[in-house]
Every structure is written in structure tokens, then in C-alpha cells.
Design a protein around this motif. Structure first.
Motif, PDB file in Angstrom:
ATOM      1  N   ASP A 177      35.619 -17.731 -55.483  1.00  0.00           N
ATOM      2  CA  ASP A 177      37.055 -17.499 -55.300  1.00  0.00           C
ATOM      3  C   ASP A 177      37.562 -16.258 -56.012  1.00  0.00           C
ATOM      4  OD1 ASP A 177      37.303 -19.814 -53.751  1.00  0.00           O
ATOM      5  OD2 ASP A 177      37.541 -21.069 -55.533  1.00  0.00           O
ATOM      6  N   THR A 178      36.666 -15.540 -56.681  1.00  0.00           N
ATOM      7  CA  THR A 178      37.066 -14.344 -57.417  1.00  0.00           C
ATOM      8  C   THR A 178      36.856 -13.101 -56.558  1.00  0.00           C
ATOM      9  OG1 THR A 178      36.453 -15.356 -59.533  1.00  0.00           O
ATOM     10  CG2 THR A 178      36.675 -12.956 -59.494  1.00  0.00           C
ATOM     11  N   ALA A 179      37.914 -12.336 -56.338  1.00  0.00           N
ATOM     12  CA  ALA A 179      37.794 -11.055 -55.643  1.00  0.00           C
ATOM     13  C   ALA A 179      37.248 -10.019 -56.626  1.00  0.00           C
ATOM     14  CB  ALA A 179      39.147 -10.605 -55.107  1.00  0.00           C
ATOM     15  N   ILE A 180      36.312  -9.199 -56.158  1.00  0.00           N
ATOM     16  CA  ILE A 180      35.700  -8.170 -57.004  1.00  0.00           C
ATOM     17  C   ILE A 180      35.900  -6.812 -56.347  1.00  0.00           C
ATOM     18  CG2 ILE A 180      33.566  -7.330 -58.058  1.00  0.00           C
ATOM     19  CD1 ILE A 180      32.506 -10.199 -58.005  1.00  0.00           C
ATOM     20  N   ILE A 181      36.418  -5.863 -57.127  1.00  0.00           N
ATOM     21  CA  ILE A 181      36.523  -4.476 -56.667  1.00  0.00           C
ATOM     22  C   ILE A 181      35.611  -3.641 -57.556  1.00  0.00           C
ATOM     23  CG2 ILE A 181      38.032  -2.509 -56.267  1.00  0.00           C
ATOM     24  CD1 ILE A 181      40.330  -4.445 -55.896  1.00  0.00           C
ATOM     25  N   HIS A 182      34.615  -3.029 -56.943  1.00  0.00           N
ATOM     26  CA  HIS A 182      33.538  -2.351 -57.665  1.00  0.00           C
ATOM     27  C   HIS A 182      33.589  -0.865 -57.345  1.00  0.00           C
ATOM     28  CE1 HIS A 182      28.927  -2.323 -58.644  1.00  0.00           C
ATOM     29  NE2 HIS A 182      29.572  -1.316 -59.184  1.00  0.00           N
ATOM     30  N   VAL A 183      33.928  -0.050 -58.328  1.00  0.00           N
ATOM     31  CA  VAL A 183      33.957   1.397 -58.162  1.00  0.00           C
ATOM     32  C   VAL A 183      32.576   1.967 -58.461  1.00  0.00           C
ATOM     33  CG1 VAL A 183      34.783   3.542 -59.205  1.00  0.00           C
ATOM     34  CG2 VAL A 183      36.402   1.741 -58.625  1.00  0.00           C
ATOM     35  N   THR A 184      32.053   2.779 -57.555  1.00  0.00           N
ATOM     36  CA  THR A 184      30.745   3.383 -57.777  1.00  0.00           C
ATOM     37  C   THR A 184      30.612   4.655 -56.939  1.00  0.00           C
ATOM     38  OG1 THR A 184      28.349   3.017 -57.655  1.00  0.00           O
ATOM     39  CG2 THR A 184      29.687   1.980 -55.943  1.00  0.00           C
ATOM     40  N   HIS A 185      29.713   5.536 -57.385  1.00  0.00           N
ATOM     41  CA  HIS A 185      29.342   6.693 -56.569  1.00  0.00           C
ATOM     42  C   HIS A 185      27.941   6.496 -56.008  1.00  0.00           C
ATOM     43  CE1 HIS A 185      27.639   7.607 -60.566  1.00  0.00           C
ATOM     44  NE2 HIS A 185      26.667   8.163 -59.873  1.00  0.00           N
ATOM     45  N   ASP A 186      27.330   5.333 -56.297  1.00  0.00           N
ATOM     46  CA  ASP A 186      25.954   5.050 -55.897  1.00  0.00           C
ATOM     47  C   ASP A 186      25.948   4.220 -54.619  1.00  0.00           C
ATOM     48  OD1 ASP A 186      23.415   3.364 -55.841  1.00  0.00           O
ATOM     49  OD2 ASP A 186      22.943   4.742 -57.478  1.00  0.00           O
ATOM     50  N   GLN A 187      25.438   4.789 -53.538  1.00  0.00           N
ATOM     51  CA  GLN A 187      25.451   4.081 -52.264  1.00  0.00           C
ATOM     52  C   GLN A 187      24.579   2.833 -52.299  1.00  0.00           C
ATOM     53  OE1 GLN A 187      23.217   5.786 -49.072  1.00  0.00           O
ATOM     54  NE2 GLN A 187      22.135   7.202 -50.399  1.00  0.00           N
ATOM     55  N   GLY A 188      23.483   2.854 -53.064  1.00  0.00           N
ATOM     56  CA  GLY A 188      22.618   1.685 -53.156  1.00  0.00           C
ATOM     57  C   GLY A 188      23.338   0.491 -53.744  1.00  0.00           C
ATOM     58  N   GLU A 189      24.109   0.741 -54.814  1.00  0.00           N
ATOM     59  CA  GLU A 189      24.913  -0.334 -55.417  1.00  0.00           C
ATOM     60  C   GLU A 189      25.905  -0.894 -54.412  1.00  0.00           C
ATOM     61  OE1 GLU A 189      27.021   0.467 -59.042  1.00  0.00           O
ATOM     62  OE2 GLU A 189      25.334   1.622 -59.844  1.00  0.00           O
ATOM     63  N   ALA A 190      26.600  -0.001 -53.741  1.00  0.00           N
ATOM     64  CA  ALA A 190      27.624  -0.434 -52.792  1.00  0.00           C
ATOM     65  C   ALA A 190      27.024  -1.275 -51.673  1.00  0.00           C
ATOM     66  CB  ALA A 190      28.347   0.786 -52.214  1.00  0.00           C
ATOM     67  N   LEU A 191      25.902  -0.833 -51.105  1.00  0.00           N
ATOM     68  CA  LEU A 191      25.274  -1.568 -50.010  1.00  0.00           C
ATOM     69  C   LEU A 191      24.741  -2.912 -50.471  1.00  0.00           C
ATOM     70  CD1 LEU A 191      23.399   1.407 -48.308  1.00  0.00           C
ATOM     71  CD2 LEU A 191      25.293   0.095 -47.328  1.00  0.00           C
ATOM     72  N   ALA A 192      24.218  -2.974 -51.696  1.00  0.00           N
ATOM     73  CA  ALA A 192      23.630  -4.214 -52.199  1.00  0.00           C
ATOM     74  C   ALA A 192      24.682  -5.255 -52.566  1.00  0.00           C
ATOM     75  CB  ALA A 192      22.754  -3.921 -53.416  1.00  0.00           C
ATOM     76  N   LEU A 193      25.839  -4.817 -53.064  1.00  0.00           N
ATOM     77  CA  LEU A 193      26.784  -5.747 -53.676  1.00  0.00           C
ATOM     78  C   LEU A 193      28.020  -6.060 -52.832  1.00  0.00           C
ATOM     79  CD1 LEU A 193      26.706  -4.288 -57.305  1.00  0.00           C
ATOM     80  CD2 LEU A 193      25.789  -6.499 -56.584  1.00  0.00           C
ATOM     81  N   ALA A 194      28.401  -5.161 -51.947  1.00  0.00           N
ATOM     82  CA  ALA A 194      29.722  -5.283 -51.326  1.00  0.00           C
ATOM     83  C   ALA A 194      29.690  -5.983 -49.973  1.00  0.00           C
ATOM     84  CB  ALA A 194      30.354  -3.902 -51.168  1.00  0.00           C
ATOM     85  N   ASP A 195      30.741  -6.767 -49.720  1.00  0.00           N
ATOM     86  CA  ASP A 195      30.989  -7.276 -48.364  1.00  0.00           C
ATOM     87  C   ASP A 195      31.515  -6.145 -47.490  1.00  0.00           C
ATOM     88  OD1 ASP A 195      30.438 -10.060 -48.999  1.00  0.00           O
ATOM     89  OD2 ASP A 195      32.301 -10.003 -50.145  1.00  0.00           O
ATOM     90  N   ARG A 196      32.450  -5.371 -48.057  1.00  0.00           N
ATOM     91  CA  ARG A 196      32.993  -4.206 -47.367  1.00  0.00           C
ATOM     92  C   ARG A 196      32.927  -3.003 -48.297  1.00  0.00           C
ATOM     93  NH1 ARG A 196      38.671  -4.268 -45.430  1.00  0.00           N
ATOM     94  NH2 ARG A 196      39.073  -5.457 -47.342  1.00  0.00           N
ATOM     95  N   ILE A 197      32.898  -1.826 -47.688  1.00  0.00           N
ATOM     96  CA  ILE A 197      32.891  -0.582 -48.448  1.00  0.00           C
ATOM     97  C   ILE A 197      34.058   0.279 -47.993  1.00  0.00           C
ATOM     98  CG2 ILE A 197      31.625   1.555 -48.920  1.00  0.00           C
ATOM     99  CD1 ILE A 197      29.034   0.004 -48.509  1.00  0.00           C
ATOM    100  N   ALA A 198      34.788   0.815 -48.959  1.00  0.00           N
ATOM    101  CA  ALA A 198      35.845   1.790 -48.687  1.00  0.00           C
ATOM    102  C   ALA A 198      35.341   3.144 -49.169  1.00  0.00           C
ATOM    103  CB  ALA A 198      37.133   1.413 -49.409  1.00  0.00           C
ATOM    104  N   VAL A 199      35.118   4.063 -48.247  1.00  0.00           N
ATOM    105  CA  VAL A 199      34.611   5.397 -48.570  1.00  0.00           C
ATOM    106  C   VAL A 199      35.795   6.323 -48.822  1.00  0.00           C
ATOM    107  CG1 VAL A 199      33.203   7.330 -47.792  1.00  0.00           C
ATOM    108  CG2 VAL A 199      32.575   4.992 -47.151  1.00  0.00           C
ATOM    109  N   MET A 200      35.787   6.992 -49.983  1.00  0.00           N
ATOM    110  CA  MET A 200      36.902   7.850 -50.365  1.00  0.00           C
ATOM    111  C   MET A 200      36.436   9.291 -50.559  1.00  0.00           C
ATOM    112  SD  MET A 200      39.167   5.407 -52.853  1.00  0.00           S
ATOM    113  CE  MET A 200      40.573   6.502 -52.629  1.00  0.00           C
ATOM    114  N   ARG A 201      37.382  10.203 -50.307  1.00  0.00           N
ATOM    115  CA  ARG A 201      37.095  11.631 -50.456  1.00  0.00           C
ATOM    116  C   ARG A 201      38.413  12.374 -50.629  1.00  0.00           C
ATOM    117  NH1 ARG A 201      34.913  15.691 -45.709  1.00  0.00           N
ATOM    118  NH2 ARG A 201      34.107  17.341 -47.047  1.00  0.00           N
ATOM    119  N   ASP A 202      38.451  13.264 -51.620  1.00  0.00           N
ATOM    120  CA  ASP A 202      39.634  14.117 -51.844  1.00  0.00           C
ATOM    121  C   ASP A 202      40.917  13.296 -51.932  1.00  0.00           C
ATOM    122  OD1 ASP A 202      37.971  16.318 -51.762  1.00  0.00           O
ATOM    123  OD2 ASP A 202      38.284  16.677 -49.625  1.00  0.00           O
ATOM    124  N   ALA A 203      40.859  12.206 -52.710  1.00  0.00           N
ATOM    125  CA  ALA A 203      42.020  11.357 -53.005  1.00  0.00           C
ATOM    126  C   ALA A 203      42.473  10.501 -51.832  1.00  0.00           C
ATOM    127  CB  ALA A 203      43.194  12.194 -53.524  1.00  0.00           C
TER     128      ALA A 203
END
Length: 356
Positions: free
Chosen positions: A185-211
Motif C-alpha cells: 500500500d506504500t507508493a514509492i517514487i524513485h529518482v535515478t539516472h540509472d536505466q537498469g535501476e528504473a527497469l528493475a524496480l518501477a511499475d512505470r517510468i517517467a523520463v525527464m529532460r531539460d526540466a
């Protein structure tokens, strides 16, 4: 009801735009990765959610409540930062109990919940140690335990693995996956620049660039069918090769022309026959061989041994640079020599343009 919702949240420092009109929603129990290069705005977004930064515009909602004007200590969130920020003069037990004591929890409640979260992160036997007596991975576990002790509805992780070595990082990814299963029941927001971490851990990924937010979607879908050239290159290091669409199939398939090759590609949006497009080709989907064997003519301009194989830097005639991954150099010419390159069918098409 969503756990977190941002409506047109912007953060400005004078004339510098650190975050521009971000709309974002995170469901209860969902893990969302904010992924992007340095300066993309991902940590700024996290700080706006936590209350460490006051948005220049827009609103922040937690559990449907507008918390834009609330200070961090009244938002009830768990936060783990890159440096872990443990109090060096406090033992593990007191570090973990800090938030509970600030909320004036009773002694028995503190004892019970600190014991509970230390067991959850596998650190029950370390309660009397100081942070200096712990390894980096152990300190990270204590930082997570401290964040979880207050039972937050949302856990914010700001580059929590970046200070760890490669082997320990892999162990901690497995630990975070186990922890996520324990906290449905806990929502997790994980900030990373590592694509491997994001793919392994996230249900969804938000890709950001230039703010700005570039793309958002389920992790597997973004990887397999990136909707933009930037996401294709950043999430999976795809080569971006120019192609012409020859024919569109009845399903998601298309026939494209890449140099002298005719290939089958996967479409990720509306494509028309005759249209210029970009093919996102992961390095492992390129095959490199002697030029006489055919394929796209190229020159081998760089070789790096990566332990389990080699990374090859190529210059494709008339198409520009590309990168390939091969398991062996057997049968390949020397550095600077000519090679031939073939491309696997089924690579995704993305709209033409967009820097890598």
C-alpha cells in the motif's frame, strides 16, 4: 484516489527553470521511477513533493489533499537521500526512532515499530551500532528503516544506490524489490539516472529532460516501444538510425529501408508509407562481421572489453555512428578496418528527430 498528484508544478530559480509545468500522478502502492540525466528536473520534482522546495507555480496533492503550502514535517512522507543523512552521534535505534519521537509516540510504540522496521530491512542485530560502524549498504538499510518507521503512505528515494559499488547495488535492488512486496500500500517514487535501476524496480517510468517530462508509461512498454527518440536512446542506449517507411502492415508492423537493408520494424505511433522515421536499434541487435559477408558497410573505430563481451563503436557509411555489443572478436577485422553490419528485425520505430 492517487497517492501523489502534481498539477502544472514549476520551480524557478531566478531565470533558471528547474522544473516546467509537471503533471504527474502516482497511484497507491505504485512504484514510479523518475529517470533522466543530470539537470533534467527529477530531483527537483522529488523535493517539491517532499516540501523541501516551494513550487513557483502549480499544486501538490497527497492523498487528495492540497499540501503545496505545508512544511515537510507535516506531509508525513518517508524520504531517503543519496547521502543517507544518518545522525553520526546516534546509534541505529535512535536514528530510526527519530521521526517517531518527533511525533511524540509512546516508548512502547517506539520500541515496537523500530524493532519491526529493523527486522523488515534485515538489520535487527545492529540496533546498538553507530553509523560509522556500518557499511554503505547497511547505512542505506537504516535510512530506509528510519523513513518507514513513521508508516508513510509515500516513500521518496533520491538516488539511494548511486554511492554503492556495482555488486552491492545489485544486492540492494533485490532488497528493494523484496521490500516493495512487503509494503503493497506504500507508493514509492524513485529518482535515478540509472536505466537498469528504473527497469528493475518501477511499475512505470517517467523520463525527464531539460526540466520537462518527455514520456511516461509502464517500464516494459517504454523499453520495447519507446515513443520518442530521446527515450529510445536514454532507456536502453538505442542507436538512432534514419529509415524510410516502405509499407505499413495491418497490425503494428512496418517494412522500412535502412541503407541497403529492408527490415521489419515495430511501429509505436501513426506512421505512413514514404515517411522518414528513426529506427531504435539496441546495441545487442546489431551483428558485426567481415565486410565481404554483406550488410551495411562500416568502419570499426573503437573496441572496449566489458568482461562478458565487447562494445564496438562503428561508423556506418552514410548513416553515422552506431554502437554494437558482441560476445567475441573472433573473425572480426582489426581496429580501423572495414566491417559489415546487419540489423535484427522487430526494432521499434520512433518519430524522426530528437537528439540522443
Amino acid at each position: 484516489m492517487s497517492a501523489v498528484r502534481l498539477e502544472q508544478v514549476s520551480v524557478h530559480f531566478g531565470r533558471t527553470v528547474a522544473l516546467a509545468g509537471l503533471d504527474l500522478e502516482v497511484a497507491v502502492g505504485e512504484t514510479l521511477a523518475l529517470l533522466g540525466p543530470s539537470g533534467s528536473g527529477k530531483s527537483t520534482a522529488l523535493k517539491a513533493i517532499a516540501g523541501f522546495l516551494r513550487p513557483s507555480g502549480g499544486r501538490v496533492f497527497l492523498g487528495g489533499e492540497d499540501v503545496t503550502d505545508l512544511p515537510p514535517h507535516r506531509r508525513g512522507l518517508g524520504v531517503v537521500v543519496q547521502s543517507y543523512a544518518l545522525f553520526p552521534h546516534m546509534r541505529v535505534f535512535d536514528n530510526v526512532a527519530f521521526g517517531l519521537r518527533a511525533r511524540r509516540a509512546g516508548r512502547k510504540e517506539i520500541e515496537r515499530r523500530v524493532t519491526e522496521v529493523l527486522e523488515l530491512v534485515g538489520m535487527a542485530g545492529f540496533r546498538d551500532r553507530y553509523p560509522r560502524e556500518l557499511s554503505g549498504g547497511q547505512q542505506q538499510r537504516i535510512a530506509i528503516a528510519r523513513a518507514l518507521a513513521i508508516r508513510p503512505p509515500v516513500l521518496l528515494l533520491d538516488e539511494p544506490l548511486s554511492a554503492l559499488d556495482a555488486a552491492l547495488r545489485e544486492d540492494m535492488i533485490a532488497e528493494l524489490l523484496r521490500l516493495r512486496a512487503e509494503l503493497p500500500d506504500t507508493a514509492i517514487i524513485h529518482v535515478t539516472h540509472d536505466q537498469g535501476e528504473a527497469l528493475a524496480l518501477a511499475d512505470r517510468i517517467a523520463v525527464m529532460r531539460d526540466a520537462k517530462l518527455v514520456d511516461i508509461g509502464p517500464a516494459r512498454e517504454l523499453y520495447q516501444r519507446p515513443p520518442s527518440a530521446f527515450t529510445a536512446s536514454f532507456l536502453g542506449s538505442a542507436n538512432l538510425l534514419p529509415v524510410r517507411v516502405l509499407d505499413i502492415g495491418a497490425d503494428t508492423g512496418a517494412q522500412v529501408r535502412l541503407g541497403s537493408l529492408t527490415l521489419r520494424a515495430e511501429t509505436t505511433g501513426t506512421m505512413l508509407a514514404g515517411q522518414e522515421a528513426t529506427l531504435g536499434v539496441r546495441p545487442h541487435r546489431l551483428t558485426v562481421h567481415a565486410e565481404a559477408a554483406g550488410g551495411l558497410p562500416a568502419r570499426l573505430v573503437g573496441v572496449q572489453w566489458r568482461g562478458n563481451g565487447f562494445r564496438l563503436d562503428l561508423e556506418l557509411d552514410g548513416l553515422g555512428p552506431a554502437r554494437a555489443e558482441v560476445s567475441t572478436m573472433d573473425g572480426l577485422p582489426a581496429l580501423g578496418e572495414r566491417v559489415g553490419v546487419t540489423v535484427a528485425d522487430g526494432c521499434p520505430l520512433v518519430p524522426a528527430g530528437g537528439a540522443r
